[in-house]
Structures are given as C-alpha cells and as structure tokens.
Enzyme design. Sequence first.
Site, mmCIF file in Angstrom:
data_model
loop_
_atom_site.group_PDB
_atom_site.id
_atom_site.type_symbol
_atom_site.label_atom_id
_atom_site.label_comp_id
_atom_site.label_asym_id
_atom_site.label_seq_id
_atom_site.Cartn_x
_atom_site.Cartn_y
_atom_site.Cartn_z
ATOM 1 N N SER A 117 0.831 -1.212 0.000
ATOM 2 C CA SER A 117 0.000 0.000 0.000
ATOM 3 C C SER A 117 0.858 1.252 0.000
ATOM 4 C CB SER A 117 -0.966 0.006 1.184
ATOM 5 O OG SER A 117 -0.470 -0.685 2.277
ATOM 6 N N GLU A 150 -6.104 -0.859 -7.327
ATOM 7 C CA GLU A 150 -5.220 0.071 -8.034
ATOM 8 C C GLU A 150 -4.124 -0.750 -8.718
ATOM 9 O OE1 GLU A 150 -5.440 4.107 -5.335
ATOM 10 O OE2 GLU A 150 -4.129 2.525 -4.617
HETATM 11 N N1 LIG Z 1 -4.249 -4.943 5.926
HETATM 12 C C1 LIG Z 1 -4.657 -3.983 5.098
HETATM 13 O O1 LIG Z 1 -5.610 -3.241 5.368
HETATM 14 C C2 LIG Z 1 -3.957 -3.803 3.780
HETATM 15 C C3 LIG Z 1 -4.628 -3.176 2.721
HETATM 16 C C4 LIG Z 1 -3.984 -3.066 1.486
HETATM 17 C C5 LIG Z 1 -2.688 -3.527 1.341
HETATM 18 N N2 LIG Z 1 -2.037 -4.104 2.405
HETATM 19 C C6 LIG Z 1 -0.672 -4.613 2.189
HETATM 20 O O2 LIG Z 1 -0.756 -6.025 1.985
HETATM 21 C C7 LIG Z 1 0.439 -6.668 2.525
HETATM 22 C C8 LIG Z 1 0.041 -7.715 3.549
HETATM 23 O O3 LIG Z 1 -0.720 -7.117 4.554
HETATM 24 P P1 LIG Z 1 -1.587 -7.978 5.593
HETATM 25 O O4 LIG Z 1 -2.382 -7.002 6.390
HETATM 26 O O5 LIG Z 1 -2.253 -9.104 4.907
HETATM 27 O O6 LIG Z 1 -0.404 -8.569 6.500
HETATM 28 P P2 LIG Z 1 -0.463 -9.789 7.542
HETATM 29 O O7 LIG Z 1 0.518 -9.455 8.589
HETATM 30 O O8 LIG Z 1 -1.882 -10.088 7.924
HETATM 31 O O9 LIG Z 1 0.076 -11.041 6.688
HETATM 32 C C9 LIG Z 1 1.369 -11.152 6.193
HETATM 33 C C10 LIG Z 1 1.689 -12.628 6.037
HETATM 34 O O10 LIG Z 1 2.921 -12.754 5.312
HETATM 35 C C11 LIG Z 1 3.671 -13.810 5.889
HETATM 36 N N3 LIG Z 1 5.071 -13.584 5.531
HETATM 37 C C12 LIG Z 1 5.887 -12.600 5.970
HETATM 38 N N4 LIG Z 1 7.085 -12.703 5.348
HETATM 39 C C13 LIG Z 1 6.996 -13.752 4.499
HETATM 40 C C14 LIG Z 1 7.888 -14.343 3.562
HETATM 41 N N5 LIG Z 1 9.100 -13.845 3.373
HETATM 42 N N6 LIG Z 1 7.466 -15.413 2.848
HETATM 43 C C15 LIG Z 1 6.221 -15.912 3.025
HETATM 44 N N7 LIG Z 1 5.336 -15.385 3.890
HETATM 45 C C16 LIG Z 1 5.717 -14.318 4.611
HETATM 46 C C17 LIG Z 1 3.370 -13.735 7.374
HETATM 47 O O11 LIG Z 1 3.629 -14.974 8.018
HETATM 48 C C18 LIG Z 1 1.893 -13.366 7.358
HETATM 49 O O12 LIG Z 1 1.078 -14.520 7.371
HETATM 50 C C19 LIG Z 1 1.296 -5.526 3.065
HETATM 51 O O13 LIG Z 1 2.203 -5.135 2.060
HETATM 52 C C20 LIG Z 1 0.281 -4.427 3.347
HETATM 53 O O14 LIG Z 1 0.851 -3.141 3.314
HETATM 54 C C21 LIG Z 1 -2.643 -4.276 3.614
#
Ligand SMILES: NC(=O)c1ccc[n+]([C@@H]2O[C@H](COP(=O)([O-])OP(=O)(O)OC[C@H]3O[C@@H](n4cnc5c(N)ncnc54)[C@H](O)[C@@H]3O)[C@@H](O)[C@H]2O)c1
Length: 385
Positions: A117, A150
């Site tokens: 994001s 996006e």
């Molecule tokens: N949560 C939101 O509202 C939101 C909205 C849009 C975008 N995002 C983006 O989406 C991405 C994920 O966010 P999220 O909220 O789902 O995070 P989250 O913390 O819920 O999940 C991340 C997952 O990635 C895994 N992980 C971390 N490093 C890893 C690796 N090297 N290999 C494999 N797995 C790995 C973790 O174990 C975890 O299960 C981020 O870049 C975030 O900025 C989040």
Amino acid sequence: MDTIGILGAGAMGSGIAQVAAASGHNVVICDNLIIALTKASRNVQATLKTLVDKGKMTDADSYALFSRLKFTDHMSEFRDCSIVIEAIVEDIEQKQIAFRSMEAIVDKSTILASNTSSLSISAMGAPLKHPERILGVHFFNPAPLMRLVEIIPGLQTDPDVVERGKSLIDGWGKTTVVAKDTPGFIVNRVARPYYGEALRIFDEGIADEATIDWAMRELCGFRMGPFELMDFIGNDINYAVTEVVFSNFFFDPRYKPSFTQKRLVEAHYFGRKSGRGFYDYRNGVALPEPTKDEALGREIATRILAMLINEASDALYLRVASREDIELAMTQGVNYPKGLLSWADEIGIPNIVEKLDSLYVEYLEDRYRCSPLLRKMNRDGKRFF
Ligand SMILES: NC(=O)c1ccc[n+]([C@@H]2O[C@H](COP(=O)([O-])OP(=O)(O)OC[C@H]3O[C@@H](n4cnc5c(N)ncnc54)[C@H](O)[C@@H]3O)[C@@H](O)[C@H]2O)c1
C-alpha cells in the site's frame, strides 16, 4: 484457467486468494509460517460457511471453491503460476528478497505483483533479472468485499504486463484504476485531507470530533465522519499511513501528521478495536452530541472538501491517474458520495480557489497552496467534465 500464486497468507493474501478461487482459478497460497496457513484456511472456511448460511452460495460451490485452494510453505509450488501476488510484510527488503527467490522458480512470462500500500514498485523491480514483469496490484481490505484495485506499473514494467494484470483482475469482477508509482497511489494520497484537515480544525478548537463528524455526514453525505472513520480503521494504521505518505513526499506540509493522533496511538487509543480512540466505546459510555450549528457545519465541510478537491486536482495535474480513474477510486475505493472532480464542477471551481486562497492568506502555510491546475482552470473558466 491460469493458476494464481499468493505469497503471504495474512488478511490480504487469504482475501485475494478467495477472490481468485471464486472466479474459478486454482490458487497456491504460500506462507513461511505453518500457523499462518492454518489460520488462513480456517478463516476462508468460516467466510464460506457464512456465505452458505446466508444463502449467497451453495454448499457445492463452497466446497468446489475451497478445493481450488492449495496451502503450502514451499515457494516451489509457484512454478506453474501465470501471476504471483505478494502480500507479505510491508518491508521493501523482504519483498525484494521474496521476488528474487520467486524469479528463480517461475516461468519468464509470469507476472510478479505486489499488494503493497505504500512502497515503490520500481524499487521492488530493481533487483530482478526481468524487472519488466513487476506490477503493483493494490487490493483494499477486505479484498472479497472491496471492489477497487489500483494497478501500478513500475518504471520498468512492460505495457503488456499492465494490460494482462489489469484484464485478469477485471475478470474477477473488480474495478481497476491505473496509478503512477507515487506515494499513496490514488486513494491513500487523495483521502489524506479528510483526516488531516479534520484534525487541524479539531486541534485549533474550531469544533469537536462529534460536530466535525456530523458536518461531513449530514451536510456532505459521507458515510462516516473523519473521526469515527479513523477510529474504525484504527488510529495506529491510519497514523502510520499518514507518516509514510508525509516522509515519502519529502515532508510536504500538506501531509503533515497531527500530534493529537500520535498521542492517541502512543496511549494505545487505537479506536474501536481497543475500546477507545477519539471516542470512548466502552459499555455504558454515551457518545458526545454534536453542536448542530448549520453555519459552523458548512464552514467545516467547505474547508475539508476544498482540501480534498485540491488534492484530487493535484493528482490529476501531476498525472498520477486519469480524471475518470481518480473519480472511480474515490467513489468505489472509499465510498465517497461523489467523485471529487465532479463535485468541484458542482460547487464551482472559482469558489474552491477562493476558499483555498483565503486559507492560504489566513495561515501563510504551504499546506494551503492551491493546485496550479485549479488556478489555471479558474482563469480559463473551465470545468473538469
Ligand atoms: N491490511 C490492510 O488493510 C492492507 C490493505 C492493502 C494492502 N495491504 C498490504 O498487503 C500486505 C500484507 O498485509 P496484511 O495485512 O495481509 O499482513 P499480515 O501481517 O496479515 O500477513 C502477512 C503474512 O505474510 C507472511 N510472511 C511474511 N514474510 C513472508 C515471507 N518472506 N514469505 C512468506 N510469507 C511471509 C506472514 O507470516 C503473514 O502470514 C502488506 O504489504 C500491506 O501493506 C494491507
């Protein structure tokens, strides 16, 4: 149908996996934590059960959807995927390492996409042997419910990769908009004044939270006022996005965070999820009543709206996205009652320019500078549509 890869089985990864599987794709979900995979599997099953219970899906369809999901902790399972969407932690180095590892596994035509994001897509492509395959695909939370995605090409991205990625996600029933690789893309940039200007009005003591929320809801038609929305998103998350946007814009005062929100975060007053934020959600505590003064409400609403329109105009002026995509992003991504550019036409561009100039003269702060596009349109008597 193409097999889709998802790296990271957290909130976003599991949601995106569900969206792709609902469209008939086989989906490989990889996470380096087994516990995260177990949790994701349980969450998807629970969501599907709710859909079946509500009559929105048959038992057979729910079973078929779930059977298309493969949970694994081995990235090698991505070998047949036509696209892998990364949704791991928001850390540029970790994402770069992950993409480098994936590149060694997948076919040379596979699109490597990120759900980031806030991070630079061009920076994610830099270490790749084939950086032309990098693409930003920014889903909103929760991915199965939010329609907007996006699409962000990096500097190196091949136009064919953009087209393939966009038409794939369009086929999942999503509304896609294309944004330039700049901080906050469209939504997280253009929406900043909704929070920032509301906080400024609050900090100056012009009105309290309840009154500002009332003004934006009742007089402008927003579904939630800025303070209830910050409490809903979580002040920790909302503040972090503001801080990232502010620093990534080289500390442009337009995006300056508020100490008020920072202190709330420091006190763990995150909002609804912690029981306390701008408002107190604990049992038995009555929410404060707004001061329903129409003149004050109009003053608040005009000021916040002028700042939002200024931000949308500047995004268009700096070619972050087309005017149609800016309108779609704000109405479908964050459910604004109207597109900001058509709202500007409705209010009258001369009125917006006059409001911004009066704020600028009052405060002499760069934060209130009027977008050159608005000024030019005002001079030429033009409208956005
Ligand atoms: N949560 C939101 O509202 C939101 C909205 C849009 C975008 N995002 C983006 O989406 C991405 C994920 O966010 P999220 O909220 O789902 O995070 P989250 O913390 O819920 O999940 C991340 C997952 O990635 C895994 N992980 C971390 N490093 C890893 C690796 N090297 N290999 C494999 N797995 C790995 C973790 O174990 C975890 O299960 C981020 O870049 C975030 O900025 C989040």
